[in-house]
Scaffold this active site. Structure first.
Site, mmCIF file in Angstrom:
data_model
loop_
_atom_site.group_PDB
_atom_site.id
_atom_site.type_symbol
_atom_site.label_atom_id
_atom_site.label_comp_id
_atom_site.label_asym_id
_atom_site.label_seq_id
_atom_site.Cartn_x
_atom_site.Cartn_y
_atom_site.Cartn_z
ATOM 1 N N HIS A 132 0.814 -1.219 0.000
ATOM 2 C CA HIS A 132 0.000 0.000 0.000
ATOM 3 C C HIS A 132 0.850 1.273 0.000
ATOM 4 O O HIS A 132 0.341 2.358 -0.291
ATOM 5 C CB HIS A 132 -0.989 -0.005 1.173
ATOM 6 C CG HIS A 132 -0.379 0.251 2.519
ATOM 7 N ND1 HIS A 132 -0.033 -0.763 3.391
ATOM 8 C CD2 HIS A 132 -0.056 1.396 3.149
ATOM 9 C CE1 HIS A 132 0.464 -0.240 4.499
ATOM 10 N NE2 HIS A 132 0.460 1.071 4.372
ATOM 11 N N ASP A 162 0.287 -7.849 1.804
ATOM 12 C CA ASP A 162 0.557 -6.425 1.681
ATOM 13 C C ASP A 162 2.063 -6.169 1.589
ATOM 14 O O ASP A 162 2.578 -5.208 2.160
ATOM 15 C CB ASP A 162 -0.036 -5.647 2.860
ATOM 16 C CG ASP A 162 -0.023 -4.130 2.610
ATOM 17 O OD1 ASP A 162 -0.023 -3.733 1.431
ATOM 18 O OD2 ASP A 162 0.005 -3.372 3.583
ATOM 19 N N SER A 235 4.997 2.032 7.862
ATOM 20 C CA SER A 235 4.677 0.889 7.013
ATOM 21 C C SER A 235 5.884 0.433 6.219
ATOM 22 O O SER A 235 6.543 1.233 5.554
ATOM 23 C CB SER A 235 3.550 1.243 6.035
ATOM 24 O OG SER A 235 2.332 1.358 6.702
ATOM 25 N N GLY A 291 -11.149 -23.886 -3.879
ATOM 26 C CA GLY A 291 -12.368 -23.408 -4.534
ATOM 27 C C GLY A 291 -13.592 -23.490 -3.653
ATOM 28 O O GLY A 291 -14.703 -23.684 -4.147
#
Length: 392
Positions: A132, A162, A235, A291
């Protein structure tokens, strides 16, 4: 009576005289008393032991400066620049036209910069940071600890963790040591190093509050929870132990908007290393996929069974997916995948993701109380939909 008093006075004078002589002798020959006592078989007087033992000193370091000095040179500041297109209104310069029409719609662009942190993890110049931080950036600049500035190339990113991998071309990049052999434990002291609010190379301290946190029911990744202060700009920075080794990549904080304080999360170094290796090798991360969606096994209050029963219950089956082709149905309870028992839904997410796509595994479970066994050929997990940006 007078005779007794005289006798006592005579004895007192001799006692006082003897004490005075002993005092003078002890001043002139300090060891004579011990030698005389040893000569007649008496041991020298021993000092009385202290009533209570002195408190045991903690084995922890008084300062963490050595750990910071070891890790900080590998932590970089990241400046991600991107052009943002926005709608606006252009006002007329002529007052009459402005009064009549007010203005006209227009589109304009402005440059936006995101601040973040990163960690140099290889001699080839690979840098780990958060996805991000650099998402949709047109230009990424990296500021090193020693003041050098380098343009970074995006190698690849993984939305589920992330994480993003950048590459910089610099000579002798300072590489942080990884704590792969010493994973973080609850209660360990940790240090967060990063670029909070653009303040550069800031260090905060806390402990590991918990390990194995899953932040999303659809995400198999686990995180380290810590109370080390993490703010905007941290971050992608380093979470290190007291030896200066990387134990995690700081990624998320839960702020005061959620009435929370001291709750931050980091990606464990072992997970980050796997993502790094796959992105460097192929440009993306590959995970296995059954799935199906699943959840905890529901247990009736009067069933007499533990509140959290073993296994995972299928809640939905994706048409055309591996599980659907194998005949798995909603409400099936999955108990075993391959050679491993399924503890709960979180355990199944981890085991499913770790299996290489294309592999065939036997899945066992219960359907309406009856056991069943099917062979499933796992597919590659589809990309996740990007989530909202985090607060760090």
């Amino acid at each position: 009576m007078k005779h007794a008093a005289g006798t006592l006075a005579f004895i007192a004078r001799f006692v006082i005289l003897g004490l005075a002589v002993a005092f003078v002798v002890s001043l002139l020959w300090p060891g004579v008393g011990d030698r005389l006592r040893a000569g007649i078989g008496l041991h020298p007087a021993q000092p009385a032991q202290r009533a209570s033992a002195s408190p045991t000193r903690s084995s922890g370091p008084v300062s963490y400066a050595d750990a910071v000095a070891k890790a900080a040179p590998s932590v970089v500041n990241i400046y991600a620049n991107k052009m943002v297109t926005e709608q606006g209104v252009q006002m007329y310069s002529d007052p009459v036209l402005q009064r009549l029409f007010g203005g006209r719609p227009t589109v304009y662009q402005r440059r936006e910069q995101s601040l973040g942190s990163g960690v140099i993890v290889s001699e080839q110049g690979y840098v780990l940071t958060n996805n991000h931080v650099i998402a949709k950036a047109d230009d990424i600049q990296v500021l090193l600890y020693d003041g050098r500035v380098a343009k970074a190339q995006l190698v690849g990113a993984d939305i589920e963790t992330d994480l993003a991998v950048l590459k910089i071309d610099v000579s002798n990049p300072p590489v942080i040591p990884l704590a792969e052999e010493h994973p973080a434990r609850t209660g360990d002291v940790v240090l967060a190093i990063g670029n909070p609010l653009g303040l550069n190379q800031t260090v905060t301290m806390g402990i590991v509050s918990a390990i194995g946190r899953q932040l999303s029911s659809a995400n198999p990744e686990e995180f380290i929870q810590t109370d080390a202060a993490i703010n905007l700009g941290n971050s992608g920075g380093a979470l290190v132990n007291t030896d200066g080794e990387l134990v995690g990549i700081n990624t998320l904080l839960i702020g005061k908007a959620a009435n929370a304080e001291g709750i931050s999360f980091a990606i464990p170094v072992n997970s980050a290393k796997k993502v790094l290796d796959q992105i460097v090798d192929s440009g993306h991360v590959v995970r296995g996929w059954l799935g199906v969606d699943y959840a905890f096994v529901p247990v009736a209050a009067d069933s007499g069974l533990p509140a959290a029963a073993r296994g995972a219950q299928v809640t939905d089956v994706y048409p055309g997916g591996p599980a659907a082709l194998a005949g798995i149905q909603p409400h099936d309870i999955l108990l075993r995948i391959g050679d491993n028992d399924i503890v709960d839904a979180a355990d199944l997410r981890k085991r499913e993701a770790a299996i290489k796509p294309g592999s065939k595994v036997e899945v066992s479970g219960l359907r309406n109380g009856s056991p069943f066994h099917v062979e499933v050929t796992l597919a590659q997990r589809p990309p996740m939909t990007p989530t909202a940006s985090t607060d760090s």
